[in-house]
Write a protein that holds these residues in place. Sequence first.
Motif, mmCIF file in Angstrom:
data_model
loop_
_atom_site.group_PDB
_atom_site.id
_atom_site.type_symbol
_atom_site.label_atom_id
_atom_site.label_comp_id
_atom_site.label_asym_id
_atom_site.label_seq_id
_atom_site.Cartn_x
_atom_site.Cartn_y
_atom_site.Cartn_z
ATOM 1 N N VAL A 65 0.852 -1.190 0.000
ATOM 2 C CA VAL A 65 0.000 0.000 0.000
ATOM 3 C C VAL A 65 0.884 1.235 0.000
ATOM 4 O O VAL A 65 1.927 1.256 0.651
ATOM 5 C CB VAL A 65 -0.917 0.020 1.251
ATOM 6 C CG1 VAL A 65 -1.747 1.281 1.320
ATOM 7 C CG2 VAL A 65 -1.811 -1.206 1.298
ATOM 8 N N GLU A 66 0.454 2.259 -0.721
ATOM 9 C CA GLU A 66 1.136 3.554 -0.687
ATOM 10 C C GLU A 66 0.262 4.520 0.098
ATOM 11 O O GLU A 66 -0.957 4.544 -0.071
ATOM 12 C CB GLU A 66 1.323 4.090 -2.103
ATOM 13 C CG GLU A 66 2.250 3.265 -2.955
ATOM 14 C CD GLU A 66 2.337 3.814 -4.366
ATOM 15 O OE1 GLU A 66 2.130 5.031 -4.563
ATOM 16 O OE2 GLU A 66 2.594 3.020 -5.272
ATOM 17 N N TYR A 67 0.895 5.307 0.947
ATOM 18 C CA TYR A 67 0.177 6.277 1.768
ATOM 19 C C TYR A 67 0.611 7.688 1.393
ATOM 20 O O TYR A 67 1.788 7.945 1.197
ATOM 21 C CB TYR A 67 0.494 6.095 3.255
ATOM 22 C CG TYR A 67 0.132 4.760 3.829
ATOM 23 C CD1 TYR A 67 -1.138 4.531 4.347
ATOM 24 C CD2 TYR A 67 1.057 3.725 3.890
ATOM 25 C CE1 TYR A 67 -1.474 3.301 4.901
ATOM 26 C CE2 TYR A 67 0.724 2.502 4.439
ATOM 27 C CZ TYR A 67 -0.528 2.300 4.943
ATOM 28 O OH TYR A 67 -0.856 1.101 5.488
ATOM 29 N N ASP A 68 -0.353 8.578 1.344
ATOM 30 C CA ASP A 68 -0.081 10.006 1.210
ATOM 31 C C ASP A 68 -0.785 10.658 2.393
ATOM 32 O O ASP A 68 -2.008 10.848 2.376
ATOM 33 C CB ASP A 68 -0.630 10.532 -0.115
ATOM 34 C CG ASP A 68 -0.416 12.022 -0.286
ATOM 35 O OD1 ASP A 68 0.372 12.624 0.472
ATOM 36 O OD2 ASP A 68 -1.054 12.603 -1.186
ATOM 37 N N ARG A 84 -4.384 9.245 2.253
ATOM 38 C CA ARG A 84 -4.946 8.705 1.018
ATOM 39 C C ARG A 84 -4.143 7.439 0.764
ATOM 40 O O ARG A 84 -2.915 7.470 0.749
ATOM 41 C CB ARG A 84 -4.771 9.686 -0.125
ATOM 42 C CG ARG A 84 -5.294 9.128 -1.416
ATOM 43 C CD ARG A 84 -5.238 10.151 -2.511
ATOM 44 N NE ARG A 84 -5.782 9.539 -3.706
ATOM 45 C CZ ARG A 84 -5.340 9.769 -4.909
ATOM 46 N NH1 ARG A 84 -4.367 10.625 -5.099
ATOM 47 N NH2 ARG A 84 -5.870 9.174 -5.943
ATOM 48 N N CYS A 85 -4.826 6.322 0.612
ATOM 49 C CA CYS A 85 -4.149 5.035 0.428
ATOM 50 C C CYS A 85 -4.386 4.529 -0.983
ATOM 51 O O CYS A 85 -5.487 4.648 -1.517
ATOM 52 C CB CYS A 85 -4.671 4.001 1.423
ATOM 53 S SG CYS A 85 -4.462 4.482 3.132
ATOM 54 N N ARG A 86 -3.335 3.959 -1.569
ATOM 55 C CA ARG A 86 -3.442 3.342 -2.884
ATOM 56 C C ARG A 86 -2.882 1.937 -2.790
ATOM 57 O O ARG A 86 -1.818 1.729 -2.213
ATOM 58 C CB ARG A 86 -2.646 4.142 -3.919
ATOM 59 C CG ARG A 86 -3.256 5.497 -4.209
ATOM 60 C CD ARG A 86 -2.417 6.283 -5.195
ATOM 61 N NE ARG A 86 -1.082 6.608 -4.732
ATOM 62 C CZ ARG A 86 -0.770 7.595 -3.889
ATOM 63 N NH1 ARG A 86 -1.705 8.340 -3.385
ATOM 64 N NH2 ARG A 86 0.482 7.822 -3.540
ATOM 65 N N THR A 88 -4.148 -2.569 -3.436
ATOM 66 C CA THR A 88 -5.186 -3.545 -3.712
ATOM 67 C C THR A 88 -5.816 -3.979 -2.400
ATOM 68 O O THR A 88 -5.129 -4.523 -1.547
ATOM 69 C CB THR A 88 -4.602 -4.766 -4.434
ATOM 70 O OG1 THR A 88 -3.946 -4.325 -5.615
ATOM 71 C CG2 THR A 88 -5.681 -5.762 -4.776
#
Length: 93
Positions: A65-68, A84-86, A88
């Motif tokens: 997961v990528e976090y902003d 904001r998470c990106r 699956t």
Amino acid sequence: MSEAHRTRMTADPRAFVDEYVAAAAAADRARYLALFDDNVVVRDEGRTHRGLTEVRRWLDHVPPVEYDVREVSGTGPSAAPSPRCRGTSPAAR
């Protein structure tokens, strides 16, 4: 959680959140788990995981997961990031 981590979390919640995000993004389990003590509670996908043993099991199934992190509200242990998470979601499978 080490006393240094506890002090930093209380003194600067944003620094703690930044370390959490860095450890999660690096998929560094040891670094990630070192942020918490056995009283950790993780809520994810409608489930609650209590204690390091359960969190370790949960972490085995977390996809990358990528976090902003846009902001951190609150102080100390009650600090809450607004990320904001990106990635699956297991629920989407």
